[in-house]
Write a protein that holds these residues in place. Structure first.
Motif, PDB file in Angstrom:
ATOM      1  N   ASN A   5       0.829  -1.209   0.000  1.00 24.49           N
ATOM      2  CA  ASN A   5       0.000   0.000   0.000  1.00 24.49           C
ATOM      3  C   ASN A   5       0.859   1.253   0.000  1.00 24.49           C
ATOM      4  O   ASN A   5       0.562   2.229  -0.698  1.00 24.49           O
ATOM      5  N   LYS A   9       0.891   3.953  -3.007  1.00 25.58           N
ATOM      6  CA  LYS A   9       0.628   5.370  -2.706  1.00 25.58           C
ATOM      7  C   LYS A   9       1.806   6.239  -3.135  1.00 25.58           C
ATOM      8  O   LYS A   9       1.616   7.326  -3.698  1.00 25.58           O
ATOM      9  N   THR A  10       3.017   5.788  -2.893  1.00 25.02           N
ATOM     10  CA  THR A  10       4.215   6.540  -3.279  1.00 25.02           C
ATOM     11  C   THR A  10       4.291   6.656  -4.799  1.00 25.02           C
ATOM     12  O   THR A  10       4.575   7.732  -5.339  1.00 25.02           O
ATOM     13  N   LEU A  12       1.772   6.419  -6.982  1.00 26.29           N
ATOM     14  CA  LEU A  12       0.686   7.300  -7.435  1.00 26.29           C
ATOM     15  C   LEU A  12       0.991   8.767  -7.137  1.00 26.29           C
ATOM     16  O   LEU A  12       0.715   9.647  -7.959  1.00 26.29           O
ATOM     17  N   THR A  13       1.576   9.032  -5.973  1.00 26.56           N
ATOM     18  CA  THR A  13       1.960  10.408  -5.627  1.00 26.56           C
ATOM     19  C   THR A  13       3.025  10.909  -6.592  1.00 26.56           C
ATOM     20  O   THR A  13       2.961  12.051  -7.063  1.00 26.56           O
ATOM     21  N   GLY A  14       3.987  10.064  -6.926  1.00 19.53           N
ATOM     22  CA  GLY A  14       5.039  10.432  -7.879  1.00 19.53           C
ATOM     23  C   GLY A  14       4.469  10.741  -9.253  1.00 19.53           C
ATOM     24  O   GLY A  14       4.824  11.734  -9.890  1.00 19.53           O
ATOM     25  N   LEU A  16       1.401  11.649  -9.903  1.00 16.57           N
ATOM     26  CA  LEU A  16       0.623  12.888  -9.768  1.00 16.57           C
ATOM     27  C   LEU A  16       1.531  14.114  -9.787  1.00 16.57           C
ATOM     28  O   LEU A  16       1.232  15.100 -10.471  1.00 16.57           O
ATOM     29  N   ILE A  17       2.646  14.060  -9.093  1.00 14.96           N
ATOM     30  CA  ILE A  17       3.587  15.194  -9.061  1.00 14.96           C
ATOM     31  C   ILE A  17       4.170  15.435 -10.450  1.00 14.96           C
ATOM     32  O   ILE A  17       4.228  16.582 -10.916  1.00 14.96           O
TER      33      ILE A  17
END
Length: 195
Positions: A5, A9-10, A12-14, A16-17
């Motif tokens: 997880n 999340k990491t 997906l965050t990457g 997104l950034i």
């Protein structure tokens, strides 16, 4: 499971950034380009070429920018560079306006064969338009082919007008004057032959 997880999340965050960063770059590019377009409309075309060059180096793959840049180069009489840019644009989009711009560039470079080719392409794409026929008229006038000019003049003068504009009025007026003077010269030649 907990580590998976965190990794998702990491990741997906990457993503997104990175996506936000790319979006910001695109917005910045479009904003700068919009300013150049507005300044170009005000008649500052030649002074904008260095700024267009800078934007071209970081081009965001919008083919409309390539067309606009090529048109600005054409307006600044840099016909060779305009052709190079518009040929890159053709990889993404190829329409009537692009064919007219290519034809105009080649006409101004005195490559009448290619100018004729692209005016013909434009005419075939939009048969109801006057500008391609007028371009062909000018090409043949530059070549000195009076017979072809006379044929094109007749086509232009007899072409139905869908929407009247000052451009069409000017084209028809110029072609009418040519046609009228050609007829007068023919009558004079006929009289000279009779005498």
């Amino acid at each position: 499971m907990h580590n998976l997880n965190i990794m998702v999340k990491t990741l997906l965050t990457g993503i997104l950034i990175i996506g936000m960063y790319m979006l910001c770059l695109d917005i910045r590019f479009e904003s700068k380009w919009n300013i150049l377009v507005e300044m170009s409309v005000l008649g500052k075309t030649r002074t904008l070429i260095p700024e267009y060059n800078k934007l071209y180096k970081i081009w965001n793959y919008n083919p409309s920018f390539l067309y606009n840049y090529a048109a600005v180069l054409n307006k600044a009489s840099d016909f060779r560079t305009s052709n190079a840019v518009i040929k890159e644009c053709i990889k993404y989009v190829n329409d009537y306006d692009i064919q007219i711009l290519l034809a105009n560039n080649y006409y101004n470079l005195n490559d009448l064969s290619l100018a004729e080719k692209y005016y013909m392409n434009a005419s075939n794409m939009c048969p109801n338009r006057f500008i391609p026929l007028y371009g062909l008229f000018l090409v043949n006038q530059k070549r000195g082919d009076q017979k072809k000019c006379y044929e094109l003049a007749s086509l232009i003068l007899n072409k139905p007008i869908k929407t009247m504009s000052s451009t069409i009025k000017n084209i028809k007026r110029e072609v009418y004057v040519f046609n009228k003077s050609k007829k007068a010269i023919n009558r004079l030649d006929e009289r000279n032959e009779e005498n």
